[in-house]
Scaffold this motif. Structure first.
Motif, mmCIF file in Angstrom:
data_model
loop_
_atom_site.group_PDB
_atom_site.id
_atom_site.type_symbol
_atom_site.label_atom_id
_atom_site.label_comp_id
_atom_site.label_asym_id
_atom_site.label_seq_id
_atom_site.Cartn_x
_atom_site.Cartn_y
_atom_site.Cartn_z
ATOM 1 N N GLY A 88 -9.504 2.691 -1.430
ATOM 2 C CA GLY A 88 -8.398 2.723 -0.389
ATOM 3 C C GLY A 88 -8.769 1.649 0.610
ATOM 4 O O GLY A 88 -9.906 1.017 0.494
ATOM 5 N N PRO A 89 -8.080 1.320 1.947
ATOM 6 C CA PRO A 89 -8.554 0.406 2.913
ATOM 7 C C PRO A 89 -9.932 0.630 3.209
ATOM 8 O O PRO A 89 -10.419 1.692 3.536
ATOM 9 C CB PRO A 89 -7.502 0.591 3.931
ATOM 10 N N GLY A 90 -10.497 -0.500 3.424
ATOM 11 C CA GLY A 90 -12.124 -0.740 4.035
ATOM 12 C C GLY A 90 -13.068 -0.118 2.917
ATOM 13 O O GLY A 90 -14.357 -0.329 2.969
ATOM 14 N N ALA A 91 -12.658 0.051 1.725
ATOM 15 C CA ALA A 91 -13.521 0.344 0.674
ATOM 16 C C ALA A 91 -14.170 -0.849 -0.299
ATOM 17 O O ALA A 91 -13.598 -1.307 -1.049
ATOM 18 C CB ALA A 91 -12.862 1.320 -0.414
ATOM 19 N N ASN A 100 -0.318 8.045 -8.964
ATOM 20 C CA ASN A 100 -0.940 8.568 -10.243
ATOM 21 C C ASN A 100 -1.814 7.363 -10.935
ATOM 22 O O ASN A 100 -2.019 7.134 -12.180
ATOM 23 C CB ASN A 100 -0.069 9.222 -11.479
ATOM 24 N N GLY A 101 -2.038 6.238 -10.211
ATOM 25 C CA GLY A 101 -2.740 5.294 -10.621
ATOM 26 C C GLY A 101 -1.911 4.031 -11.311
ATOM 27 O O GLY A 101 -2.496 2.918 -11.656
ATOM 28 N N ASN A 155 -4.437 -0.819 -0.344
ATOM 29 C CA ASN A 155 -4.732 0.231 -1.448
ATOM 30 C C ASN A 155 -4.928 -0.469 -2.470
ATOM 31 O O ASN A 155 -3.714 -0.799 -3.020
ATOM 32 C CB ASN A 155 -3.760 1.253 -1.168
ATOM 33 N N TYR A 156 -5.901 -0.167 -3.327
ATOM 34 C CA TYR A 156 -5.880 -0.894 -4.815
ATOM 35 C C TYR A 156 -5.628 0.100 -5.859
ATOM 36 O O TYR A 156 -6.321 1.102 -6.059
ATOM 37 C CB TYR A 156 -7.072 -1.592 -4.950
ATOM 38 N N GLY A 189 0.817 -1.246 -0.038
ATOM 39 C CA GLY A 189 0.077 0.056 -0.031
ATOM 40 C C GLY A 189 0.801 1.182 -0.038
ATOM 41 O O GLY A 189 0.308 2.391 0.341
ATOM 42 N N ILE A 190 2.177 1.172 -0.333
ATOM 43 C CA ILE A 190 2.957 2.353 -0.348
ATOM 44 C C ILE A 190 2.714 3.212 -1.911
ATOM 45 O O ILE A 190 2.585 2.818 -2.795
ATOM 46 C CB ILE A 190 4.372 2.000 -0.325
ATOM 47 N N SER A 191 2.496 4.556 -1.444
ATOM 48 C CA SER A 191 2.409 5.397 -2.623
ATOM 49 C C SER A 191 3.603 6.542 -2.379
ATOM 50 O O SER A 191 3.849 6.698 -1.661
ATOM 51 C CB SER A 191 1.235 6.611 -2.243
ATOM 52 N N TRP A 192 3.964 7.019 -3.730
ATOM 53 C CA TRP A 192 4.829 7.815 -4.030
ATOM 54 C C TRP A 192 4.927 9.296 -3.029
ATOM 55 O O TRP A 192 3.731 9.735 -3.055
ATOM 56 C CB TRP A 192 5.264 8.223 -5.306
#
Length: 710
Positions: A294-297, A154-155, A270-271, A136-139
């Motif tokens: 995101g988490p829980g969605a 950015n997806g 996070n997907y 789930g790491i994002s830049w």
């Protein structure tokens, strides 16, 4: 002097060699506890690569220390690794990629070297998509990243190369091509490349470039890759038609899910966009991400997911439209956040303006991606997600509101003024085009051959047709034809009156059509569309079909625009009781479009009069093919109308007679048109019987038609 120096260098070199040999022996001893290596070595299959950038082999793999779905330790780190090298010594929990450019990673559970990643101490493969989803790491622009770091931005999914990255070095920007590379699963799992790739829906106005990925048709979950070499911002034909532009492989939701490792939705992950997950576990229900949940969605609740079968799930993104479409957008239109516009005009495709936009001009959705919603919503999607409102005579509607009118027809209208006039129906001359318009144009009016079937529209010589589609021809004739030739997709053909191998006329089986429409009783306030079926009087089982369009107060049984098509007094004397047969044709008759005649007498062969009536002095149906088309008996309707007979041996059957056999099986057979003697054999054995409905009775709401689909 030179000789002394040479001797010194020789001794020094010998000493270095001895030290290196000793070190190698020591390392060999450290690895002596490994399991016996198997004689299996992976060879690269030479398939087209997906990665670009520096990929150094022989580098010590990443070590990480949380078990993942792949069996890796240190999953939260989100690390990939360098290319596996048989000459490199790897420490416990090192991660490597194999084969080259595959996006598949393995982790060793012991210190190792040599052999192959197929040995039992290597776990994997784990794809970069899985690693990104699990971590789930994002830049983040403020942070630097270690070599082989996998993250989303950015997806899309990216991996840092062997030097890592410094703060501010953004994936996908100019100058970072050797620092970050797109991390996609190549080789054996090509459809996983769609995950994390921003996509839009292709249409004939879309400008495409080589390497682009588009969804087509809209909401289908089918993705296509542009492969045309050198293509840059140009229009192309549709996938499946323009083979120079598109790859042959279609990535469906199921393919993407399978190539991504068949993930079940995880509430902690996070997907990325276009991720496909199963939910609930074991249900085989697949959801695809519209954006980046995101988490829980939860897929069956959150609006960023939709069902892969194209059906609008609870929480569809079109709910944000709140039942509204909008007026057409032009490049001079001043737009603000939350407003809805139709693009292009008359298309029935609506986009919502993104947050942050205020009273300004913007580019088109395909160009100015920051200004618009990611995907358009069609008239029907907006209407369905707002609880399918029906026009109400006492309601004042505001501009953009979408309603159905008349009730049960599927015809959708959109208000084009701020306040509509109460009590004035959308189709009235005062309102039509002035206060209301058909949402998306005339193609959204439900004027199919039978209310339960849908017509694509009116056929003309520019139409491109596919198997199973139904068209009206000529315009406003209420005559419908189905494309029956198998395997056609987006083909140009001659008219239904000429190309008889391609087309077949569509007849409306009466009782099945009535059932499919909800068993309506005639309502004196409604204007009925062609081929509507109602019961009248209520509870009588007397069914009437419209021809063409009776208005309010036009009572069935009294008004000639209604024809009796089913009655409890049947069985009928006609072997083809499911058709409204006028009688036997003879040369003295003037005939009208839509009428059905038997010819010759007692032949069991029937013909329908084509559009363009009235006709005078016509030739016989088997001669004058401009006027006539042959028509078959609707199978189940005929069987029901004649009392649902079961085949009995020793009986002579008329032509086109329908029986069930075996009893209670729901399997129906029709006798050949010339009739059968009392010596005819059993249906299914004797070739003089033709199987006409091999499905159980309740399998199809319109079972009287053997339709390939709409």
């Amino acid at each position: 002097m030179q000789e002394v120096e040479f001797d010194f260098m020789r001794k020094t070199l010998s000493l270095i060699i001895v030290v290196l040999m000793t070190l190698q022996i020591s390392l060999y001893g450290l690895d002596s506890f490994e399991e016996p290596t198997q004689d299996k070595h992976i060879q690269s299959d030479g398939s087209e690569v997906q990665f670009a950038g520096r990929q150094s082999s022989g580098i010590q793999g990443n070590s990480s220390s949380n078990t993942t779905d792949c069996g890796f330790q240190g999953s939260a780190d989100g690390l990939g690794g360098p290319l596996w090298d048989s000459t490199t010594n790897y420490t416990t929990h090192s991660i490597v990629e194999w084969p080259a450019n595959s996006g598949e990673f393995y982790q060793t559970q012991i210190n190792s070297s040599g052999g192959s990643v197929q040995e039992s101490h290597w776990k994997g493969p784990c794809t970069c998509v899985q690693i990104a989803q699990i971590s789930g790491i994002s830049w983040n622009s403020a942070g630097g990243y270690s070599p082989w770091q996998i993250l989303t931005h950015n997806g899309s999914i990216w991996m840092a190369m062997d030097a890592g990255s410094n703060a501010g070095e953004e994936p996908g920007t100019v100058g970072t091509e050797d620092i970050w590379i797109p991390c996609t699963d190549g080789g054996s799992a090509p459809c996983a490349d769609v995950v994390g790739t921003p996509t839009s829906v292709w249409d004939s106005n879309t400008l495409v470039s080589e390497g682009d990925i588009y969804e087509y048709p809209a909401n289908s979950g089918n993705f296509h890759l542009v492969v045309g070499i050198g293509m840059t911002n140009q229009t192309v034909g549709a996938p499946g038609v323009d083979f120079d532009a598109w790859g042959s492989e279609v990535c469906t939701c199921k393919n993407i899910w399978a190539d991504s490792g068949q993930p079940v939705w995880d509430s902690t992950v996070n997907y990325p966009m276009n991720s496909v997950v199963e939910w609930p576990a074991g249900s085989s229900a697949l959801y695809i991400a519209w954006a980046s949940p995101g988490p829980g969605a939860q897929p069956d609740v959150d609006a960023k997911w939709r069902l892969c079968d194209g059906q609008p799930p609870s929480g569809s993104p079109c709910e944000d439209f709140n039942g509204y479409g909008g007026l057409p957008w032009y490049n001079t239109t001043l737009v603000s956040a939350g407003e809805i516009y139709e693009i292009p005009a008359g298309s029935g495709h609506f986009y919502q303006v993104s947050p942050g936009i205020s009273n300004q001009t913007v580019g088109a959705p395909a160009v100015d991606l920051d200004a618009w919603s990611n995907k358009h919503c069609a008239c029907e999607d907006i209407w369905l997600t707002s609880s399918s409102p029906v026009w109400n005579s006492s309601t004042v509607y505001s501009v953009g509101m979408i309603v159905e009118y008349p009730t049960g027809t599927g015809s959708l209208w959109m208000a084009v003024v701020n306040q509509t006039t109460t009590g004035v129906t959308p189709d009235q001359p005062f309102a039509d085009g002035n206060q209301w318009q058909i949402c998306g144009g005339a193609s959204n009016v439900s004027t199919g051959p039978c209310g339960g079937l849908t017509s694509v529209g009116v056929w003309d010589n520019l139409s491109r047709v596919s198997t199973g589609e139904i068209y009206e021809f000529p315009a406003n004739s209420s005559m419908y034809y189905e494309v029956i030739i198998q395997g056609y997709f987006d083909q140009q053909v001659s008219s239904p009156l000429i190309d008889l191998d391609v087309w077949a006329p569509v007849s409306c089986p009466c009782e099945e059509e009535w059932i499919s429409l909800g068993q309506p009783v005639w309502n004196s306030t409604i204007t009925y569309s062609p081929n509507s079926v109602v019961e009248w009087p209520a509870g009588s089982s007397m069914l009437y079909i419209t021809s063409p369009s009776p208005g309010p107060g036009d009572e069935p049984g009294t008004d000639p625009e209604w024809s009796l098509c089913s009655s409890p007094d049947e069985p009928s004397g006609s072997p083809c009781a499911g058709l409204n047969v006028v009688g036997v044709w003879n040369s003295t008759m003037n005939v009208t479009s839509g009428e059905i005649y038997e010819y010759p007498a007692n032949s069991g062969t029937y013909y329908v009069v084509n559009a363009g009536s009235p006709f005078w002095s016509v030739n016989a149906p088997d001669v004058d093919m401009d006027v006539w088309s042959s028509i078959d008996c609707p199978c189940k309707e005929t069987w029901v109308a004649n009392g649902q007979p079961v085949w009995t041996s020793g009986i002579a059957y008329a032509g086109n007679y329908v029986v069930e056999w075996p009893a209670s099986s729901g399997i129906l057979y029709m006798s050949e048109s010339g009739g059968l003697t009392n010596g005819a054999g059993e249906p299914g054995v004797d070739g003089h019987w033709t199987l006409c409905d091999g499905q159980p009775m309740a399998s199809n709401p319109c079972a009287g038609l053997d339709s390939a689909g709409v």
